[in-house]
Design a protein around this motif. Structure first.
Motif, PDB file in Angstrom:
ATOM      1  N   GLU A 229       0.482  -1.343  -0.171  1.00  0.00           N
ATOM      2  CA  GLU A 229       0.354   0.142  -0.302  1.00  0.00           C
ATOM      3  C   GLU A 229       0.941   1.393  -0.222  1.00  0.00           C
ATOM      4  O   GLU A 229       2.389   1.095   0.089  1.00  0.00           O
ATOM      5  N   TYR A 230       0.313   2.517   0.497  1.00  0.00           N
ATOM      6  CA  TYR A 230       0.881   3.843  -0.255  1.00  0.00           C
ATOM      7  C   TYR A 230       0.482   4.340   1.300  1.00  0.00           C
ATOM      8  O   TYR A 230      -0.311   4.554   1.639  1.00  0.00           O
ATOM      9  N   LYS A 231       1.800   5.396   1.236  1.00  0.00           N
ATOM     10  CA  LYS A 231       1.092   6.175   2.473  1.00  0.00           C
ATOM     11  C   LYS A 231       1.652   7.438   2.120  1.00  0.00           C
ATOM     12  O   LYS A 231       3.375   7.348   2.030  1.00  0.00           O
ATOM     13  N   ALA A 232       1.323   8.824   1.496  1.00  0.00           N
ATOM     14  CA  ALA A 232       2.114   9.764   1.553  1.00  0.00           C
ATOM     15  C   ALA A 232       3.444  10.691   2.571  1.00  0.00           C
ATOM     16  O   ALA A 232       2.449  10.689   3.663  1.00  0.00           O
ATOM     17  N   TYR A 240       5.386   3.206   0.019  1.00  0.00           N
ATOM     18  CA  TYR A 240       5.039   1.952  -0.584  1.00  0.00           C
ATOM     19  C   TYR A 240       5.331   0.643   0.463  1.00  0.00           C
ATOM     20  O   TYR A 240       6.456   0.854   0.765  1.00  0.00           O
ATOM     21  N   ALA A 241       5.041  -0.205   0.874  1.00  0.00           N
ATOM     22  CA  ALA A 241       5.125  -1.154   1.826  1.00  0.00           C
ATOM     23  C   ALA A 241       4.050  -1.758   1.792  1.00  0.00           C
ATOM     24  O   ALA A 241       2.682  -2.244   1.775  1.00  0.00           O
ATOM     25  N   GLU A 242       4.704  -3.596   2.133  1.00  0.00           N
ATOM     26  CA  GLU A 242       3.673  -4.359   2.422  1.00  0.00           C
ATOM     27  C   GLU A 242       2.641  -3.667   4.451  1.00  0.00           C
ATOM     28  O   GLU A 242       3.495  -2.711   4.438  1.00  0.00           O
ATOM     29  N   LYS A 248       5.461   2.017   9.966  1.00  0.00           N
ATOM     30  CA  LYS A 248       7.403   2.008  10.092  1.00  0.00           C
ATOM     31  C   LYS A 248       8.041   2.607   8.728  1.00  0.00           C
ATOM     32  O   LYS A 248       8.826   4.042   9.545  1.00  0.00           O
ATOM     33  N   ALA A 249       7.441   2.259   7.965  1.00  0.00           N
ATOM     34  CA  ALA A 249       8.701   3.256   6.710  1.00  0.00           C
ATOM     35  C   ALA A 249       7.472   4.556   6.544  1.00  0.00           C
ATOM     36  O   ALA A 249       9.208   5.163   6.804  1.00  0.00           O
ATOM     37  N   HIS A 250       6.650   5.061   7.143  1.00  0.00           N
ATOM     38  CA  HIS A 250       6.377   6.622   6.697  1.00  0.00           C
ATOM     39  C   HIS A 250       6.965   7.148   7.907  1.00  0.00           C
ATOM     40  O   HIS A 250       7.102   8.133   8.303  1.00  0.00           O
TER      41      HIS A 250
END
Ligand code: BES
Ligand code: ZN
Length: 619
Positions: A229-232, A240-242, A248-250
């Motif tokens: 999925e995507y989070k701006a 983009y990450a699972e 966490k990536a965001h």
């Protein structure tokens, strides 16, 4: 009539040295100079691809991509066009929609096979219908178990340096630039993303359309497919990450927009509209890969405290050095990576200050010294400009291009002064945007635009063409590292360890502290330090990796470290980490231990990591 004939192995060095040729377009003649190309069979001066339309289906059950690559070509009255391919199953080939003859040459272990397609002087498009095979090196097909969420399979590609030809038949030289669009069909539950304009949500039918409107070199074509999925982060940046990784990536990459702003302030507009990062499963063989508009990244940079984000600055910097201004050949690789490390460190300085920038630079300086030491019997490998004739470009992908390249540019900056250097670099990127550059062209450019106007003499040629490090090298220092060294001495000379001294340390200080363990250090010393800081169970991947390396070097086995090393090597496929640890085993005569672990881990590695370790361990 189709004829498939094996042609004998011929020399792959087919671009003619600075062959000047006229590319005839309807309206005008254009002179194109191609530098000598060692790693592609293409003959772009005869006919060259300009645009790719890719129409493919990703089949996870059979682990096959199949479809058709259609090229618009610039045809200089040629009777054939040569593409690179490797272990592809070619089904049929068309010229302007009609079946045409082609020959697929024999496989060269490194370069693959020339695919020679018969055309006429009027041919405008060619289409290759093909399938990937189980020997396709660019692709890594992952089972659900190998992903973060463990529910769906995953696929990603790695094109650099010469692997794009393994999943798309193409003229695979960095000197060639193409635009592309693509239709990619994937299982409905998955999303596909490319180095192109990307979707932000899944489609209902699993069909995705992509467009890359800026011309890029083929090694930058990339695809990832997974349950992502995507989070701006900002309007033009995001992750983009699972599902289990997305927040966490965001959090980790929350400074992405600031990085883009800092980079633009330094060297001019970001030319690719969007800057996103996809966090891949842990087998991804690199820290990061600068695929345009969508950097591919290892999850090992997600430390939870934003301490490893210089990697994002690095991949972002490639949007200028590498993607906008591209090394003409892999012999000029330092022009991609040396500039990028320089730019990365400038971005980090702009955001977080000189202390952090200098620590990053010093870690690189130590890597450089280690690399030069490792090449003490092959000093030619310490030159910036490489000679990769007959070699895999991977051979040149070491600390020399990155860290000697950096040191050269930093020394130059300090010699001419930052203001002049920055103005020069801004101009360099603008002048060469969307084109490729050789080392020789760069030297001309620097003489004319930086050194002569400022009346500066500089030993550019010594830096570029001679082994080792010239004596005018910039001296980099860090009070924080000096302190870490002092603390290390103190810990080694006292029985007790005052852990509070390190409470404000950043990851970089820990890495420096650990990497500087002296030869005299004993396993008891290791145990005392481990007891105080639990480094064998470090969750920061960089700290863990350097600690594991020392544990292997010093024959330390306490605090579950052996099991942790094994688990790490099985889970993580990042080549730099994996190679460092297997090298440590090898250098300490622990090859049996290495092979025992490798038997369990190899199946999780992408081909680029596996082939490096196969060679290291002599398998
Ligand atoms: N472009 C490289 C990765 C690469 C190099 C892939 C050569 C294939 C062949 C990327 O930008 C890179 O340098 N990655 C580093 C990041 C680090 C220097 C911050 C990595 O993967 O460790
Ligand atoms: Zn890089």
């Amino acid at each position: 009539m189709i004829k498939i004939k094996k042609v004998a192995l011929f020399t792959p060095l087919l671009f003619v040295l600075f062959s000047s040729c006229k590319t005839e377009s309807k309206d005008q003649k254009q002179v194109v100079n191609y530098a000598e190309e060692l790693h592609s069979y293409a003959q772009p001066n005869k006919s060259v691809i300009k645009h790719l339309n890719l129409d493919i289906t990703v089949n996870f059950e059979d682990q096959v991509i199949d479809g058709v690559a259609t090229y618009t070509i610039d045809n200089n009255k040629a009777s054939e066009i040569i593409l690179d391919s490797k272990f592809l199953d070619i089904v049929k080939v068309e010229a302007d929609g009609k079946i045409t003859e082609y020959e697929l040459g024999e496989v060269n272990e490194q370069l693959g096979q020339p695919l020679t397609i018969h055309i006429t002087e009027d041919t405008k498009t060619i289409s290759v219908y093909y399938k990937t095979t189980n020997k396709t090196e660019a692709l890594q097909w992952l089972s659900p178990q190998q992903t973060a969420d463990k529910t769906h399979p995953f696929l990603f590609t790695q094109g650099q340096a010469i692997l794009t030809r393994t999943w798309i038949p193409i003229q695979d030289s960095p000197q060639i630039r193409i635009t592309y669009d693509a239709t990619v069909r994937v299982p409905k539950e998955l999303m596909a993303v490319m180095s192109a304009e990307n979707p932000k949500t899944k489609t209902v039918d699993g069909v995705y359309s992509f467009k890359m409107e800026q011309p890029i070199s083929p090694y930058l074509i990339a695809l990832a497919v997974g349950d992502i999925e995507y989070k701006a982060v900002s309007e033009r940046t995001g992750v983009y990450a699972e599902k289990s990784m997305i927040d966490k990536a965001h959090y980790e990459f929350s400074d992405m927009e600031k990085m883009v702003v800092a980079a633009e302030n330094l060297y001019g507009d970001y030319d690719w509209d969007q800057f996103d990062v996809i966090v891949l499963p842990p087998s991804f063989p690199f820290g990061g890969m600068e695929n345009p508009r969508l950097t591919f990244a290892t999850p090992t940079v997600i430390a939870g405290d934003r301490s490893l984000t210089s990697l994002i600055a690095h991949e972002l910097a490639h949007s200028w050095s590498g993607n906008l201004v591209t090394n003409a050949t892999w012999n000029d690789f330092w022009l991609n990576e040396g500039f990028t490390v320089y730019f990365e460190i400038r971005i980090m300085e702009a955001l977080y200050g000189k202390d952090r920038a200098n620590m990053i630079a010093l870690i690189g300086r130590q890597d450089l010294d280690d690399e030069i030491e490792s090449f003490k019997n092959e000093p030619n490998r310490t030159k910036l400009k490489l000679d990769l004739k007959g070699k895999n470009p991977d051979d040149g992908m070491n600390s020399i291009a990155y860290d000697k390249g950096y040191l050269f540019l930093r020394t130059l900056e300090e010699t001419v002064g930052r203001d002049k250097f920055d103005a020069f670099l801004k101009d360099y990127f603008k002048t060469h945007a969307f084109s490729t550059i050789t080392t020789e062209k760069f030297i001309d450019y620097i003489n004319t635009n930086l050194l002569e106007p400022n009346k500066v003499t500089f030993n550019t040629e010594e830096w570029i063409y001679q082994p080792g490090i010239p004596s005018n090298q910039a001296i980099i220092s860090s009070d924080k590292f000096a302190n870490a060294e002092k603390v290390l001495k103190q810990f080694l000379s006292n029985d007790t360890i005052d852990a509070s001294i390190t409470k404000d340390w950043t990851t970089l200080e820990w890495v420096h502290f650990i990497r500087n363990f002296p030869d005299t250090m004993t396993t008891e010393d290791m145990a005392r330090i481990d007891k105080a800081f639990d480094l064998s169970n470090a969750t920061n991947s960089h700290i863990a990796m350097v600690w594991y390396e020392q544990a292997i070097n010093k024959d330390y086995h306490g605090n579950n470290v052996d099991q942790n090393i094994e688990d790490f090597l099985i889970r993580v496929g990042r080549r730099w980490y994996v190679n460092t640890l297997f090298k440590a085993f090898k250098n300490n005569d622990k090859i049996d231990e290495a092979i025992a672990i490798y038997e369990k881990s190899r199946g999780n590695y992408h081909s680029v990591t596996a082939s490096t370790i196969d060679e290291l361990l002599g398998l």
